[in-house]
Design an enzyme around this catalytic site. Structure first.
Site, PDB file in Angstrom:
ATOM      1  N   ASP A 101       7.971   2.965  -6.611  1.00 19.23           N
ATOM      2  CA  ASP A 101       7.782   4.286  -7.200  1.00 19.23           C
ATOM      3  C   ASP A 101       7.338   5.325  -6.174  1.00 19.23           C
ATOM      4  O   ASP A 101       6.157   5.390  -5.831  1.00 19.23           O
ATOM      5  CB  ASP A 101       6.732   4.162  -8.312  1.00 19.23           C
ATOM      6  N   GLY A 103       6.982   8.249  -6.848  1.00 17.00           N
ATOM      7  CA  GLY A 103       6.326   9.297  -7.619  1.00 17.00           C
ATOM      8  C   GLY A 103       4.858   9.037  -7.914  1.00 17.00           C
ATOM      9  O   GLY A 103       4.267   9.748  -8.732  1.00 17.00           O
ATOM     10  N   GLY A 144       2.487  10.153 -18.440  1.00 16.35           N
ATOM     11  CA  GLY A 144       2.768  10.984 -19.589  1.00 16.35           C
ATOM     12  C   GLY A 144       2.806  10.218 -20.888  1.00 16.35           C
ATOM     13  O   GLY A 144       2.423  10.727 -21.926  1.00 16.35           O
ATOM     14  N   SER A 145       3.261   8.994 -20.859  1.00 14.31           N
ATOM     15  CA  SER A 145       3.393   8.266 -22.115  1.00 14.31           C
ATOM     16  C   SER A 145       2.840   6.852 -22.030  1.00 14.31           C
ATOM     17  O   SER A 145       3.348   5.944 -22.654  1.00 14.31           O
ATOM     18  CB  SER A 145       4.854   8.229 -22.540  1.00 14.31           C
ATOM     19  N   TYR A 265       3.037  14.231  -3.710  1.00 12.90           N
ATOM     20  CA  TYR A 265       4.316  13.672  -4.146  1.00 12.90           C
ATOM     21  C   TYR A 265       5.296  13.962  -3.007  1.00 12.90           C
ATOM     22  O   TYR A 265       4.974  14.706  -2.068  1.00 12.90           O
ATOM     23  CB  TYR A 265       4.813  14.393  -5.409  1.00 12.90           C
ATOM     24  N   ASP A 293      11.828  11.052  -6.936  1.00 17.20           N
ATOM     25  CA  ASP A 293      11.044   9.985  -7.546  1.00 17.20           C
ATOM     26  C   ASP A 293      11.888   8.771  -7.957  1.00 17.20           C
ATOM     27  O   ASP A 293      12.540   8.794  -9.000  1.00 17.20           O
ATOM     28  CB  ASP A 293      10.328  10.595  -8.762  1.00 17.20           C
ATOM     29  N   THR A 296      11.389   7.260 -11.617  1.00 18.19           N
ATOM     30  CA  THR A 296      11.830   7.975 -12.810  1.00 18.19           C
ATOM     31  C   THR A 296      13.322   7.720 -13.006  1.00 18.19           C
ATOM     32  O   THR A 296      14.083   7.715 -12.044  1.00 18.19           O
ATOM     33  CB  THR A 296      11.537   9.485 -12.653  1.00 18.19           C
ATOM     34  N   THR A 297      13.727   7.516 -14.250  1.00 19.66           N
ATOM     35  CA  THR A 297      15.124   7.177 -14.513  1.00 19.66           C
ATOM     36  C   THR A 297      16.049   8.389 -14.396  1.00 19.66           C
ATOM     37  O   THR A 297      17.110   8.305 -13.772  1.00 19.66           O
ATOM     38  CB  THR A 297      15.267   6.593 -15.932  1.00 19.66           C
TER      39      THR A 297
END
Ligand SMILES: *[C@@H]1O[C@H](CO)[C@@H](O)[C@H](O)[C@H]1NC(C)=O
Ligand SMILES: *[C@@H]1O[C@H](CO)[C@@H](O)[C@H](O)[C@H]1NC(C)=O
Ligand SMILES: *[C@@H]1O[C@H](CO)[C@@H](O)[C@H](O)[C@H]1NC(C)=O
Ligand SMILES: *[C@@H]1O[C@H](CO)[C@@H](O)[C@H](O)[C@H]1NC(C)=O
Ligand SMILES: *[C@@H]1O[C@H](CO)[C@@H](O)[C@H](O)[C@H]1NC(C)=O
Length: 470
Positions: A101, A103, A144-145, A265, A293, A296-297
């Site tokens: 990652d 990110g 975030g989630s 970042y 990133d 991230t998808t």
């Protein structure tokens, strides 16, 4: 959204230099001011000692035995939803799969106390490693989630033939739903220390700052399976290199673009975007900041720009229900989208843009509305872009580079080959991490400031989203 991530500001050392009177060459200049006194051997001694101590503090206790390079083979999970590699922890070393990652900047794993949301996940048991240490400080990371929390520890970490002793890692006994999908056990952050919620020097930065790499770069080649209806849940994902770029995987030059901010970042400014050959308005200044990133998808950005981009695709419309914040477009449209971060324009393949097909003529695009936290950049460019380029993350000078994928790399897309087994490699180079506060004096804790790490937020959200779809 609750977040306890702290912002750490790197304060660089004041240059520690000797002031020699300058001697201009080729001409004689009368000295009007008093020249500095000659240093005594005692003064030299004091300087030499302080100089060494500062460098030791800055670069860690151990210089590497030698410089080296290494490759880690990646696995592509759930048709490009996430890309993971392998590392080994402890003594004796045990290997685990972690999301790679760029990110975020923390390394963490689910530990053996994790019972909820760790089904079938291989967890780390610190009592089985003789080199594990902990001071039991709390570790929390929020996305975030989802979030993960537990304690901070340290142990030897090996990856691609490199080893860092006393590397800080988070051991998480509490992991929110959907954060880890077996066989993934955790996450390896490949961004800069300044955004590490543990405050620790990240594994990669410990290596590169100690000079363990031939060249201060990490390279990614990521495969595409999103448009392969026969794709299995795990497929070969490409490769991650440390200390070199693999010239077999790209053609032409790598175009390096300087980071838009101090290292945090990996942020580049979005400077241009075209859809169907038409330019789309892009923001300027801070509003154009984009995190590059791997964790991230898809690609997220502010709604107003997404709306204007999709308005160039006839028949596109905002999604509804679970697809609120996404957009639909007619599946018989071939979307030709390019993006630029100050240099060349990079095309995103129609296959990557087409995130999924909803109905016979309704497809969902991979670009979606995103409102990030205050300290995170407005745009997040994930694997939707990165599958289309060879990407390079360069420590010094801090920059991100892109190059065109070679035919060798392109030939790995959509091929049902064996999934790589753990590729940790035998250790060629070892460094000692500076630890949580080992570089005393260079980090400043700013209580009250917070950053929302975008790390797996969208991977997580999207994994959840994708499991609805697939
Ligand atoms: C941080 O983690 C600790 C240990 O798991 C937990 O008790 C605490 O509630 C967490 N704090 C926050 C703000 O999430
Ligand atoms: C997937 O997309 C790529 C890029 O657009 C294309 O070259 C390839 O043929 C596609 N594969 C399949 C199975 O449709
Ligand atoms: C570079 O990539 C090629 C193609 O995947 C691979 O065969 C080769 O081993 C890689 N080189 C290194 C040094 O990892
Ligand atoms: C896609 O758009 C770019 C920019 O307008 C253009 O140069 C390129 O030729 C287009 N590609 C295709 C396949 O239409
Ligand atoms: C590991 O790092 C911690 C935190 O910086 C430090 O207190 C400890 O002495 C280090 N241990 C070793 C064995 O280097």
């Amino acid at each position: 959204m609750p977040t306890s991530l702290a912002l750490f500001l790197a304060v660089s050392f004041p240059a520690f230099t000797l002031s020699h009177p300058t001697v201009p060459s080729g001409q004689s200049v009368p000295l009007h001011h008093r020249s500095r006194p000659q240093r005594t051997p005692e003064e030299w001694g004091l300087w030499a000692k302080a100089h060494r101590e500062r460098l030791t503090a800055k670069y860690g206790a151990g210089q590497p035995e030698k410089r080296s390079t290494g490759t880690n083979l990646i696995t592509n999970q759930n048709s490009d939803a996430s890309f993971f590699g392998s590392l080994a922890i402890g003594t004796p070393p045990v290997s685990y799969n972690v999301i790679l990652d760029t990110g975020s900047a923390d390394l963490w794993l689910a530990d053996s106390n994790c019972v909820t949301n760790c089904d079938e996940v291989a967890t780390f048991n610190p009592s089985q490693s003789s080199t594990f240490t902990t001071n039991n400080a709390a570790f929390n990371i929020s996305y975030g989630s989802g979030k993960a929390s537990g304690t901070i520890g340290a142990d030897n970490i090996q990856m691609a033939g490199f080893s860092v002793s006393n590397q800080t890692l988070g051991l998480c006994d509490t992991v929110s739903d959907g954060l880890l999908t077996a066989p993934i056990s955790g996450l390896l952050g490949l961004a800069f220390k300044t955004i590490a919620s543990s405050g620790a020097t990240p594994f990669w930065e410990a290596l590169v700052s100690a000079g363990a790499w031939d060249s201060p770069v990490m390279g990614f080649q990521l495969t595409r399976f999103i448009n392969d209806t026969t794709a299995r849940s795990l497929e070969p994902g490409g490769s991650f290199s440390m200390g070199f770029v693999n010239t077999t995987l790209f053609t032409g030059d790598i175009e390096y673009l300087e980071l838009a901010t101090d290292p945090s970042y990996w942020i580049l400014p979005l400077t241009a975007m075209t859809v169907q050959g038409n330019s789309v308005q892009v923001p300027t200044g801070v509003a154009a900041y984009s995190a590059i990133d791997t964790g991230t998808t898809l690609v997220g950005g502010p709604a107003e720009y997404m709306t204007s981009m999709y308005s160039q695709i006839p028949g596109a419309a905002p999604g509804t229900g679970n697809f609120d914040g996404y957009y639909t477009y007619p599946c018989d449209t071939t979307v030709n989208l390019t993006v630029s971060f100050g240099g060349k324009s990079w095309p995103i393949s129609e296959a990557d843009f087409r995130m999924t097909q909803l109905t016979q003529n309704q497809c969902i695009g991979a670009f979606f509305n995103l409102q990030t936290g205050r300290s995170a950049p407005d745009w997040i460019f994930g694997d939707t872009l990165l599958k289309n380029v060879y990407s390079v993350f360069r420590y010094d000078p801090p920059s991100v580079g892109f190059a065109q994928l070679s035919n060798v790399a392109l030939a790995m897309n959509g091929v049902n080959a064996p999934v790589p087994s753990a590729t940790v490699g035998s250790v060629a180079t070892t460094v000692t991490a500076t630890g949580r506060s080992g570089n005393s004096g260079v980090s400043m804790h700013m209580p009250g400031s917070s950053v929302v790490s975008m790390a797996v937020a969208w991977t997580v959200g999207l994994l959840a989203g994708l499991s609805i779809l697939l």
